[in-house]
Design a protein around this motif. Sequence first.
Motif, PDB file in Angstrom:
ATOM      1  N   SER A 135       0.840  -1.203  -0.198  1.00 41.46           N
ATOM      2  CA  SER A 135      -0.130   0.189  -0.020  1.00 41.46           C
ATOM      3  C   SER A 135       0.848   1.265  -0.064  1.00 41.46           C
ATOM      4  O   SER A 135       0.476   1.947  -0.510  1.00 41.46           O
ATOM      5  CB  SER A 135      -0.884   0.055   1.267  1.00 41.46           C
ATOM      6  N   GLU A 136       1.902   1.194   0.828  1.00 41.19           N
ATOM      7  CA  GLU A 136       2.959   2.307   0.825  1.00 41.19           C
ATOM      8  C   GLU A 136       3.632   2.609  -0.386  1.00 41.19           C
ATOM      9  O   GLU A 136       3.793   3.615  -1.096  1.00 41.19           O
ATOM     10  CB  GLU A 136       3.683   2.314   2.102  1.00 41.19           C
ATOM     11  N   ASP A 162       1.990 -11.521  -4.909  1.00 39.69           N
ATOM     12  CA  ASP A 162       1.905 -12.656  -4.393  1.00 39.69           C
ATOM     13  C   ASP A 162       0.458 -12.543  -3.728  1.00 39.69           C
ATOM     14  O   ASP A 162      -0.109 -11.571  -3.263  1.00 39.69           O
ATOM     15  CB  ASP A 162       2.984 -12.921  -3.520  1.00 39.69           C
ATOM     16  N   VAL A 163       0.014 -13.791  -3.216  1.00 37.82           N
ATOM     17  CA  VAL A 163      -1.397 -13.781  -2.581  1.00 37.82           C
ATOM     18  C   VAL A 163      -1.308 -13.693  -1.123  1.00 37.82           C
ATOM     19  O   VAL A 163      -1.924 -13.048  -0.338  1.00 37.82           O
ATOM     20  CB  VAL A 163      -2.117 -14.936  -2.972  1.00 37.82           C
ATOM     21  N   ASP A 217      -7.679  -9.501  -0.681  1.00 40.93           N
ATOM     22  CA  ASP A 217      -8.631  -8.755   0.235  1.00 40.93           C
ATOM     23  C   ASP A 217      -8.518  -7.216  -0.159  1.00 40.93           C
ATOM     24  O   ASP A 217      -9.469  -6.409   0.018  1.00 40.93           O
ATOM     25  CB  ASP A 217      -8.509  -8.872   1.633  1.00 40.93           C
ATOM     26  N   CYS A 218      -7.460  -6.835  -0.623  1.00 39.01           N
ATOM     27  CA  CYS A 218      -7.434  -5.425  -0.764  1.00 39.01           C
ATOM     28  C   CYS A 218      -7.170  -5.031  -2.242  1.00 39.01           C
ATOM     29  O   CYS A 218      -7.100  -3.984  -2.716  1.00 39.01           O
ATOM     30  CB  CYS A 218      -5.750  -5.013  -0.258  1.00 39.01           C
ATOM     31  N   LEU A 219      -7.204  -6.174  -3.190  1.00 37.11           N
ATOM     32  CA  LEU A 219      -7.042  -5.774  -4.601  1.00 37.11           C
ATOM     33  C   LEU A 219      -8.005  -4.825  -5.166  1.00 37.11           C
ATOM     34  O   LEU A 219      -7.751  -4.026  -6.067  1.00 37.11           O
ATOM     35  CB  LEU A 219      -6.999  -6.965  -5.356  1.00 37.11           C
ATOM     36  N   SER A 272     -11.855 -12.100 -10.362  1.00 33.44           N
ATOM     37  CA  SER A 272     -13.006 -11.362 -10.105  1.00 33.44           C
ATOM     38  C   SER A 272     -12.788 -10.080  -9.125  1.00 33.44           C
ATOM     39  O   SER A 272     -13.563  -9.141  -9.013  1.00 33.44           O
ATOM     40  CB  SER A 272     -13.966 -12.316  -9.004  1.00 33.44           C
ATOM     41  N   CYS A 273     -11.558 -10.122  -8.307  1.00 36.36           N
ATOM     42  CA  CYS A 273     -11.221  -8.978  -7.447  1.00 36.36           C
ATOM     43  C   CYS A 273     -10.642  -7.889  -8.266  1.00 36.36           C
ATOM     44  O   CYS A 273     -10.322  -6.890  -8.170  1.00 36.36           O
ATOM     45  CB  CYS A 273     -10.305  -9.319  -6.483  1.00 36.36           C
TER      46      CYS A 273
END
Length: 205
Positions: free
Chosen positions: A40-41, A55-56, A65-67, A96-97
């Motif tokens: 994120s940073e 990577d997952v 979850d953040c994608l 789908s994300c």
Amino acid sequence: MIKIAITDDHRVVSESVDNMLRQAGLYDIVSHAASIAECSEMLRAHPDIEVLLLDVGMPDGNSLDCLEEWKATYPHVHFLVFSTYAEAAVINRALSCGADGYVLKNCSKEELIDGIKVLAQGGQYVCDDARQLLRMHPQNDSIELTPREREVLKLISEGLSIKMIADRLCLSFETVHSYSKYLKLKLGVQNTAALVRVAMEQRLV
């Protein structure tokens, strides 16, 4: 040159991919991250990123979850999931994300490079092995679990801790912890309570 960022918590993988891409001479490696927080940073700090290898399983959670949020916030970034998870349910969830592509870590160097090039041009790319998995297991509402996954899930739903499950099944703590993380990923949940709830709703236990 295509500007690349790499998010992977295994340093040897990250450095190997970095070296390979630099040797190809077509890529500028902008930055590395080893967790969701660092990714994120990195996205905030480097607005010039074109393709991000993602990577997952991260130390601080599941990157999928953040994608969706990342895609909405950074629409110019093309996300190429680069993972060991050779499971149709995971591939479908990534796409789908909002993932622009999915490449398994056992793919050839050529496939990874092809994937990056396609994404940089605005396309989508799924490696051959991942496409084969999707053909063999078309997306549906059912969740497929291995016998061992069902066994671990049943014990989790009974309230046993990871250590207790490891002792019961004669497995290492790390192995059971990996099963737990993978089950949450396959069922699309973030914590144990949600895992048990969804497992019961889907009649998996």
